[in-house]
Write a protein that holds these residues in place. Structure first.
Motif, PDB file in Angstrom:
ATOM      1  N   MET A 607      75.468 -78.678 109.546  1.00  0.00           N
ATOM      2  CA  MET A 607      75.364 -79.684 108.267  1.00  0.00           C
ATOM      3  C   MET A 607      74.048 -79.232 107.401  1.00  0.00           C
ATOM      4  SD  MET A 607      76.423 -83.227 109.956  1.00  0.00           S
ATOM      5  CE  MET A 607      75.573 -83.090 111.536  1.00  0.00           C
ATOM      6  N   GLN A 608      73.201 -78.622 108.111  1.00  0.00           N
ATOM      7  CA  GLN A 608      71.971 -78.414 107.217  1.00  0.00           C
ATOM      8  C   GLN A 608      72.114 -76.993 106.303  1.00  0.00           C
ATOM      9  OE1 GLN A 608      68.500 -77.630 109.965  1.00  0.00           O
ATOM     10  NE2 GLN A 608      68.650 -79.723 110.779  1.00  0.00           N
ATOM     11  N   TRP A 609      72.957 -76.132 106.952  1.00  0.00           N
ATOM     12  CA  TRP A 609      73.375 -75.098 106.101  1.00  0.00           C
ATOM     13  C   TRP A 609      74.499 -75.078 104.962  1.00  0.00           C
ATOM     14  CZ3 TRP A 609      73.984 -71.314 110.910  1.00  0.00           C
ATOM     15  CH2 TRP A 609      72.693 -71.110 111.487  1.00  0.00           C
ATOM     16  N   SER A 610      75.072 -76.343 105.139  1.00  0.00           N
ATOM     17  CA  SER A 610      76.251 -76.418 104.240  1.00  0.00           C
ATOM     18  C   SER A 610      75.568 -76.944 102.747  1.00  0.00           C
ATOM     19  CB  SER A 610      77.167 -77.584 104.528  1.00  0.00           C
ATOM     20  OG  SER A 610      76.346 -78.925 104.826  1.00  0.00           O
ATOM     21  N   THR A 611      74.259 -77.267 102.826  1.00  0.00           N
ATOM     22  CA  THR A 611      73.610 -77.865 101.625  1.00  0.00           C
ATOM     23  C   THR A 611      73.079 -76.574 100.875  1.00  0.00           C
ATOM     24  OG1 THR A 611      71.372 -77.876 102.622  1.00  0.00           O
ATOM     25  CG2 THR A 611      72.826 -79.832 102.656  1.00  0.00           C
ATOM     26  N   ARG A 612      73.242 -75.398 101.456  1.00  0.00           N
ATOM     27  CA  ARG A 612      72.710 -74.152 100.813  1.00  0.00           C
ATOM     28  C   ARG A 612      73.845 -73.847  99.559  1.00  0.00           C
ATOM     29  NH1 ARG A 612      70.283 -70.450 105.699  1.00  0.00           N
ATOM     30  NH2 ARG A 612      68.713 -71.926 106.561  1.00  0.00           N
ATOM     31  N   PRO A 613      73.334 -73.416  98.503  1.00  0.00           N
ATOM     32  CA  PRO A 613      74.360 -72.959  97.481  1.00  0.00           C
ATOM     33  C   PRO A 613      75.087 -71.492  97.982  1.00  0.00           C
ATOM     34  CG  PRO A 613      72.163 -72.454  96.645  1.00  0.00           C
ATOM     35  CD  PRO A 613      72.228 -73.327  97.986  1.00  0.00           C
ATOM     36  N   ILE A 614      76.379 -71.305  97.701  1.00  0.00           N
ATOM     37  CA  ILE A 614      77.005 -70.302  98.319  1.00  0.00           C
ATOM     38  C   ILE A 614      76.832 -69.102  97.241  1.00  0.00           C
ATOM     39  CG2 ILE A 614      79.379 -69.507  98.788  1.00  0.00           C
ATOM     40  CD1 ILE A 614      80.157 -72.196  99.529  1.00  0.00           C
ATOM     41  N   LYS A 615      76.467 -68.059  97.619  1.00  0.00           N
ATOM     42  CA  LYS A 615      76.330 -66.836  96.715  1.00  0.00           C
ATOM     43  C   LYS A 615      77.300 -65.890  97.193  1.00  0.00           C
ATOM     44  CE  LYS A 615      71.158 -67.116  96.575  1.00  0.00           C
ATOM     45  NZ  LYS A 615      69.943 -66.456  96.831  1.00  0.00           N
ATOM     46  N   TYR A 616      78.103 -65.576  96.031  1.00  0.00           N
ATOM     47  CA  TYR A 616      79.371 -64.812  95.968  1.00  0.00           C
ATOM     48  C   TYR A 616      78.881 -63.494  95.677  1.00  0.00           C
ATOM     49  CZ  TYR A 616      82.148 -68.989  96.861  1.00  0.00           C
ATOM     50  OH  TYR A 616      82.696 -70.113  97.362  1.00  0.00           O
ATOM     51  N   PRO A 617      79.639 -62.394  96.103  1.00  0.00           N
ATOM     52  CA  PRO A 617      79.262 -61.085  95.509  1.00  0.00           C
ATOM     53  C   PRO A 617      80.096 -60.628  94.245  1.00  0.00           C
ATOM     54  CG  PRO A 617      80.676 -60.830  97.340  1.00  0.00           C
ATOM     55  CD  PRO A 617      80.317 -62.047  97.389  1.00  0.00           C
ATOM     56  N   PRO A 618      79.735 -59.751  93.475  1.00  0.00           N
ATOM     57  CA  PRO A 618      80.398 -59.445  92.088  1.00  0.00           C
ATOM     58  C   PRO A 618      81.826 -59.360  92.487  1.00  0.00           C
ATOM     59  CG  PRO A 618      78.390 -58.180  92.384  1.00  0.00           C
ATOM     60  CD  PRO A 618      78.466 -58.801  93.788  1.00  0.00           C
ATOM     61  N   LYS A 619      82.778 -59.862  91.623  1.00  0.00           N
ATOM     62  CA  LYS A 619      84.165 -59.844  91.984  1.00  0.00           C
ATOM     63  C   LYS A 619      84.666 -58.355  91.669  1.00  0.00           C
ATOM     64  CE  LYS A 619      86.936 -63.083  90.403  1.00  0.00           C
ATOM     65  NZ  LYS A 619      87.459 -63.901  89.276  1.00  0.00           N
TER      66      LYS A 619
END
Length: 680
Positions: A607-619
């Motif tokens: 639950m704590q980690w779910s608040t972090r923004p998801i960083k995707y690699p370049p497509k």
């Protein structure tokens, strides 16, 4: 016979006169004795008030029968509020509570009571307490007898359940001939001290088996004063002598739990009992925070049991809820709790939407308007040129551009994608207007290309729900197991917050689990604690956590409190414990310890980690990213082919000379036919 009767008449008159004189003398002695007794009671009341009722408010409420305590004037600058008892020895005064209510408004906490039916006082005080919305206090009361030979009334008063609310009740009774049942009662009573003083047995609840309601304190007389000189209002809360305190707690970890009795908030009460020598038992009726029904004096859950005096305290992340404030007393605040929502995770956007992502809907609408305006404008300018500048007529007919609305619209769309016409009439007004539109479309196309490059490089997701405003905008249905989760925002004035509150649902736990694990998107309420941990509720399952995230912002934050009975005698001592707990930083340690002992720490981390923004690699571009472009291409091709065959159908199948799809006007066709005829 007549003579005999005449002689006996004076004797009878003398006998009757003697009786009348004797009765008058007895009545005079009785009245004189009562007046002296009343004067003594006034002196006793003034002495007790001066020694034990001299608080900073300097306010005393005198409740008495007519003619009693009239000479009581208090001391120094004390304010005396008088309440006249209009009842009798058999009936209570039904309006007395209305006058006692004034004591709450004046913040008077001291009472001197001398009425013919003393058992009427506490019921009236409770009615006044419940009728007071904001003012709350614990009463210190002195009861005085109304007559010198009054019957024993103290045990009857102290056998009332309402006396559990106060540890400062002092009963003054005329001393009995022989010692009667009371704790610490001496074997002999001093005959020279006609008044005996008792206090209430606060360490046992009324109705407990074997309870003796009175505790002997002292004896008093006007001439000799007090016999023992003890404290008439001892602090019974300082040492509760093992008293059993009732705590309303339900399984809401890590705040509280009843099996075993533990939790970060429950430990406040456990620590209270360590300091003040008491024990804690749990009261739980299964209704969580509960509800209060003031119209019939009942309630359920934590708040209801406290309201009905079935429990003394209540814990379980209690916020400053206005709904409970008129009926309960809150302790001092400590730290805070925050309410938020677990919402669906943002999803990667489909490639079908890629061509439309660079611009928002509002900008697309502006672009459509620009295309329409440019098409209409170019057509109108062309017609105006033909009408007012006829020397351009031949060149316009040969150029064959912007002659019709259809042609203008198609060419405007082409300009939007930088497909300009190859040749325009030199020097005509159309060329100047066309150049202006061409510059506008160049800016639009360049901005679109730059944004499209960004979208094709960095993965894009649906808009995340990070605040209560996002929650309202998404129109997401969110749920918990009780209505208290929206108490803090029900009265909000912001329309977005009100909309979010309207999307709330309170459902049973099994149904919450079922809906939370379904494929339909739902939100579930969760609480963020001061130490950064989260409450672990039964409906927050592992499957739900996998597809959800905790909303970044809180939709409601409030300090935490312990709920108590209105006018609780433990309030001051409990507030001392809370202050010491905060100063020592104990609450953070208790929170962390209870999380480790009772909660799933893996779930806490998720639950704590779910608040972090998801960083995707370049497509890395693939076919899926260009689905939208291919779709537009195939739709355009299909429309072109379809219109082509439709044109053939109207031209040959229906043998029409000119189909309705013919883009040129009739006068232009006639012009072209005339030109071809002249060549022939």
């Amino acid at each position: 016979m007549l003579s005999s009767s005449s002689e006996s008449l004076p004797k009878n008159c003398c006998y009757i006169l003697t009786i009348i004189v004797s009765l008058c003398a007895a009545d005079f002695r009785t009245k004189n004795e009562e007046d002296v007794f009343n004067a003594k009671m006034v002196y006793l009341a003034r002495q007790v008030a001066q020694d034990y009722m001299s608080d900073r408010l300097r306010c005393i409420v005198v409740v008495s029968d007519e003619g009693l305590l009239e000479d009581f004037t208090g001391y120094n600058d004390t304010t005396v509020l008088r309440v006249l008892f209009n009842g009798s020895r058999d009936e209570c005064d039904p309006t007395m509570h209305k006058y006692i209510l004034q004591a709450f408004y004046h913040k008077c906490t001291r009472y001197i009571v001398q009425i013919s039916k003393p058992t009427c006082f506490f019921p009236a005080w409770f009615l006044a307490r419940n009728g007071s919305t904001y003012e709350k206090h614990n009463p210190r009361v002195l009861f005085l007898p109304v007559k010198p030979h009054a019957t024993v009334y103290g045990e009857e008063v102290l056998a009332m359940n309402q006396t559990n609310i106060s540890h400062d009740i002092l009963i003054a009774e005329t001393s009995p001939q022989t010692p009667i049942g009371a704790i610490a009662m001496p074997k002999e009573i001093d005959p020279n001290r006609p008044v005996t003083l008792y206090t209430n047995n606060f360490w046992q609840y009324v109705g407990e088996p074997g309870r003796i309601g009175r505790i002997y304190l002292d004896e008093w007389s006007w001439e000799l004063g007090f016999k023992n000189g003890v404290d008439l209002y001892p602090d019974k809360v300082r040492d509760l002598r093992g008293k059993v305190l009732r705590l309303s707690a339900f399984p809401y970890l890590p705040y509280g739990n009843n099996e075993p009795m533990d939790g970060s908030e429950a430990r406040i009460l456990l620590e209270f009992c360590v300091v003040y020598n008491c024990t804690v038992v749990d009261v739980d009726d299964g209704h969580l925070w509960g509800e209060i029904y003031p119209e019939n004096g009942t309630g359920v859950g934590e708040a209801g049991t406290i309201y009905m005096e079935l429990s003394d305290f209540g814990v379980g992340a209690n916020y400053l809820w206005l709904e409970f404030w008129p009926y309960l007393e809150f302790s001092n605040c400590y730290l805070y709790g925050a309410l938020t929502v677990m919402v669906p995770r943002p999803e990667l956007l489909s490639g079908l939407l890629t061509p439309f992502l660079p611009f928002p809907l509002s900008l697309w609408l502006v672009i459509v308007m620009c295309v329409v305006v440019s098409a209409v404008g170019l057509h109108w300018v062309t017609e105006a040129t033909i009408k007012f500048a006829p020397h351009f007529l031949d060149e316009i007919y040969k150029n064959h551009k912007f002659i019709t609305y259809t042609d203008s619209m198609i060419r405007s769309i082409g300009m939007l994608v930088l497909q300009q016409p190859q040749r325009l009439v030199t020097g005509s007004p159309v060329r100047h207007l066309f150049t202006a539109f061409e510059f506008t479309y160049l800016v639009i196309t360049s901005a679109y290309a730059a944004e499209l490059y960004d979208f094709l490089t960095i993965p894009r997701t649906t808009k995340p729900i990070n605040s209560v405003f996002d929650l309202a905008e998404s129109n997401l249905i969110w749920m918990t197991d009780h209505e208290v989760w929206v108490f803090g925002i029900l009265h909000a004035e912001d329309p977005s917050i009100r909309k979010a509150a309207s999307n709330f649902r309170a459902l049973p736990t099994p149904e919450l689990i079922k809906l939370g694990e379904s494929n339909h998107p739902y939100g579930l309420g969760i609480e963020r604690m001061a130490g950064g941990h989260y409450t672990e509720l039964p409906y927050i399952t592992d499957k739900f956590i996998e597809k959800s995230r905790v909303m970044r912002d809180n939709y409601y934050v409030s300090p935490l409190v312990v709920n108590m009975q209105k006018g609780s005698p433990y309030a001051n001592r409990l507030n001392d414990i809370i202050g010491r707990m905060e100063n020592g930083g104990l609450y953070y340690a208790w929170e962390a310890d209870c999380v480790r002992k009772y909660l799933n720490y893996t779930k806490q981390l998720d639950m704590q980690w779910s608040t972090r923004p998801i960083k995707y690699p370049p497509k890395v571009l693939n076919v899926a990213d260009l689905e939208g472009a291919f779709l537009l291409y195939f739709i355009g091709t299909a429309l072109a082919v379809g219109l082509f065959f439709l044109e053939i159908y109207f031209k040959k199948g229906l043998k029409l000379k000119n189909s309705f799809l013919n883009p040129t006007p009739k006068w232009f066709d006639e012009y072209l036919l005339g030109q071809s005829g002249s060549h022939d």
